[in-house]
Design a protein around this motif. Sequence first.
Motif, PDB file in Angstrom:
ATOM      1  N   LYS A  79       8.385   1.417  -7.678  1.00  0.00           N
ATOM      2  CA  LYS A  79       7.773   2.698  -8.032  1.00  0.00           C
ATOM      3  C   LYS A  79       6.258   2.556  -8.006  1.00  0.00           C
ATOM      4  O   LYS A  79       5.707   1.635  -8.644  1.00  0.00           O
ATOM      5  N   CYS A  80       5.585   3.423  -7.296  1.00  0.00           N
ATOM      6  CA  CYS A  80       4.128   3.404  -7.262  1.00  0.00           C
ATOM      7  C   CYS A  80       3.589   3.703  -8.658  1.00  0.00           C
ATOM      8  O   CYS A  80       3.969   4.708  -9.271  1.00  0.00           O
ATOM      9  N   PRO A  81       2.690   2.842  -9.161  1.00  0.00           N
ATOM     10  CA  PRO A  81       2.188   3.047 -10.521  1.00  0.00           C
ATOM     11  C   PRO A  81       1.290   4.279 -10.663  1.00  0.00           C
ATOM     12  O   PRO A  81       1.013   4.702 -11.772  1.00  0.00           O
ATOM     13  N   ARG A  82       0.858   4.855  -9.557  1.00  0.00           N
ATOM     14  CA  ARG A  82      -0.109   5.958  -9.659  1.00  0.00           C
ATOM     15  C   ARG A  82       0.550   7.328  -9.831  1.00  0.00           C
ATOM     16  O   ARG A  82       0.296   8.021 -10.799  1.00  0.00           O
ATOM     17  N   HIS A  83       1.385   7.739  -8.892  1.00  0.00           N
ATOM     18  CA  HIS A  83       2.005   9.079  -9.003  1.00  0.00           C
ATOM     19  C   HIS A  83       3.531   9.011  -8.989  1.00  0.00           C
ATOM     20  O   HIS A  83       4.190  10.045  -8.935  1.00  0.00           O
ATOM     21  N   GLY A  84       4.097   7.809  -8.960  1.00  0.00           N
ATOM     22  CA  GLY A  84       5.538   7.692  -9.152  1.00  0.00           C
ATOM     23  C   GLY A  84       6.423   7.740  -7.922  1.00  0.00           C
ATOM     24  O   GLY A  84       7.647   7.786  -8.061  1.00  0.00           O
ATOM     25  N   ALA A  85       5.866   7.717  -6.712  1.00  0.00           N
ATOM     26  CA  ALA A  85       6.735   7.656  -5.527  1.00  0.00           C
ATOM     27  C   ALA A  85       7.538   6.356  -5.572  1.00  0.00           C
ATOM     28  O   ALA A  85       7.051   5.339  -6.063  1.00  0.00           O
ATOM     29  N   ARG A  86       8.763   6.383  -5.072  1.00  0.00           N
ATOM     30  CA  ARG A  86       9.603   5.189  -5.038  1.00  0.00           C
ATOM     31  C   ARG A  86       9.924   4.851  -3.588  1.00  0.00           C
ATOM     32  O   ARG A  86      10.150   5.740  -2.765  1.00  0.00           O
ATOM     33  N   MET A 102       9.212  12.234  -3.690  1.00  0.00           N
ATOM     34  CA  MET A 102       7.843  12.737  -3.599  1.00  0.00           C
ATOM     35  C   MET A 102       6.989  12.016  -4.655  1.00  0.00           C
ATOM     36  O   MET A 102       7.543  11.579  -5.665  1.00  0.00           O
ATOM     37  N   PRO A 103       5.687  11.937  -4.478  1.00  0.00           N
ATOM     38  CA  PRO A 103       4.923  12.631  -3.445  1.00  0.00           C
ATOM     39  C   PRO A 103       4.802  11.889  -2.114  1.00  0.00           C
ATOM     40  O   PRO A 103       4.163  12.407  -1.203  1.00  0.00           O
ATOM     41  N   ALA A 104       5.388  10.717  -1.960  1.00  0.00           N
ATOM     42  CA  ALA A 104       5.305  10.026  -0.661  1.00  0.00           C
ATOM     43  C   ALA A 104       6.390  10.561   0.272  1.00  0.00           C
ATOM     44  O   ALA A 104       7.505  10.864  -0.160  1.00  0.00           O
ATOM     45  N   ILE A 144       0.867  -1.193   0.000  1.00  0.00           N
ATOM     46  CA  ILE A 144       0.000   0.000   0.000  1.00  0.00           C
ATOM     47  C   ILE A 144       0.893   1.229   0.000  1.00  0.00           C
ATOM     48  O   ILE A 144       1.692   1.428   0.922  1.00  0.00           O
ATOM     49  N   CYS A 145       0.751   2.049  -1.015  1.00  0.00           N
ATOM     50  CA  CYS A 145       1.537   3.282  -1.074  1.00  0.00           C
ATOM     51  C   CYS A 145       1.105   4.220   0.051  1.00  0.00           C
ATOM     52  O   CYS A 145      -0.093   4.400   0.284  1.00  0.00           O
ATOM     53  N   THR A 146       2.079   4.815   0.722  1.00  0.00           N
ATOM     54  CA  THR A 146       1.744   5.718   1.832  1.00  0.00           C
ATOM     55  C   THR A 146       1.298   7.090   1.340  1.00  0.00           C
ATOM     56  O   THR A 146       0.853   7.904   2.137  1.00  0.00           O
ATOM     57  N   HIS A 147       1.394   7.348   0.037  1.00  0.00           N
ATOM     58  CA  HIS A 147       0.917   8.645  -0.447  1.00  0.00           C
ATOM     59  C   HIS A 147      -0.602   8.680  -0.494  1.00  0.00           C
ATOM     60  O   HIS A 147      -1.220   9.538   0.108  1.00  0.00           O
ATOM     61  N   ASP A 148      -1.210   7.712  -1.229  1.00  0.00           N
ATOM     62  CA  ASP A 148      -2.667   7.762  -1.338  1.00  0.00           C
ATOM     63  C   ASP A 148      -3.286   6.375  -1.458  1.00  0.00           C
ATOM     64  O   ASP A 148      -4.337   6.212  -2.065  1.00  0.00           O
ATOM     65  N   GLY A 149      -2.621   5.369  -0.909  1.00  0.00           N
ATOM     66  CA  GLY A 149      -3.236   4.065  -0.764  1.00  0.00           C
ATOM     67  C   GLY A 149      -3.235   3.158  -1.983  1.00  0.00           C
ATOM     68  O   GLY A 149      -3.849   2.099  -1.974  1.00  0.00           O
ATOM     69  N   GLN A 150      -2.540   3.539  -3.021  1.00  0.00           N
ATOM     70  CA  GLN A 150      -2.483   2.701  -4.231  1.00  0.00           C
ATOM     71  C   GLN A 150      -1.716   1.402  -3.949  1.00  0.00           C
ATOM     72  O   GLN A 150      -0.632   1.448  -3.368  1.00  0.00           O
ATOM     73  N   PRO A 151      -2.251   0.245  -4.375  1.00  0.00           N
ATOM     74  CA  PRO A 151      -1.426  -0.969  -4.285  1.00  0.00           C
ATOM     75  C   PRO A 151      -0.150  -0.817  -5.127  1.00  0.00           C
ATOM     76  O   PRO A 151      -0.193  -0.265  -6.224  1.00  0.00           O
TER      77      PRO A 151
HETATM   78  S1  FES Z   1      -0.647   6.831  -4.520  1.00  0.00           S
HETATM   79 FE1  FES Z   1       1.416   6.213  -4.731  1.00  0.00          FE
HETATM   80  S2  FES Z   1       2.462   7.998  -5.343  1.00  0.00           S
HETATM   81 FE2  FES Z   1       0.416   8.632  -5.106  1.00  0.00          FE
END
Ligand code: FES
Length: 105
Positions: free
Chosen positions: A62-69, A80-82, A43-50
């Motif tokens: 790398k988070c597939p949603r906004h690119g946090a690593r 960023m953004p995490a 679970i991404c700590t930025h906005d909950g994306q798996p």
């Molecule tokens: S939800 Fe993962 S970077 Fe935004």
Amino acid sequence: MPDFEEIAAIDEFGTADRLEVFIDDTPALLIRINDQYLAIEDICTHDGQPLTNGCIEDGAIKCPRHGARFDLVTGKALCMPATKPIKTFEIEIRGRNIFARPAVK
Ligand code: FES
């Protein structure tokens, strides 16, 4: 300190480099890099994306949603953004079975 729990068998990987599992009721991603096994909270700590389908490169996912690593060993947010780390897990291999427990930080 929590006990190790059995989460998967090595043979379940097939040719994949990752498996979705639960560790201590937490959705987690078990990752195989060569012969090394790592597990992270899925679970991404930025906005909950798996993070399940995130690109894995240079020891990070790398988070597939906004690119946090996130660092696969420490869970640290690398960009960023995490800003908060993800949980990581200790892995122990016993025979052909994989055990895990939350990592102590
Ligand atoms: S939800 Fe993962 S970077 Fe935004």
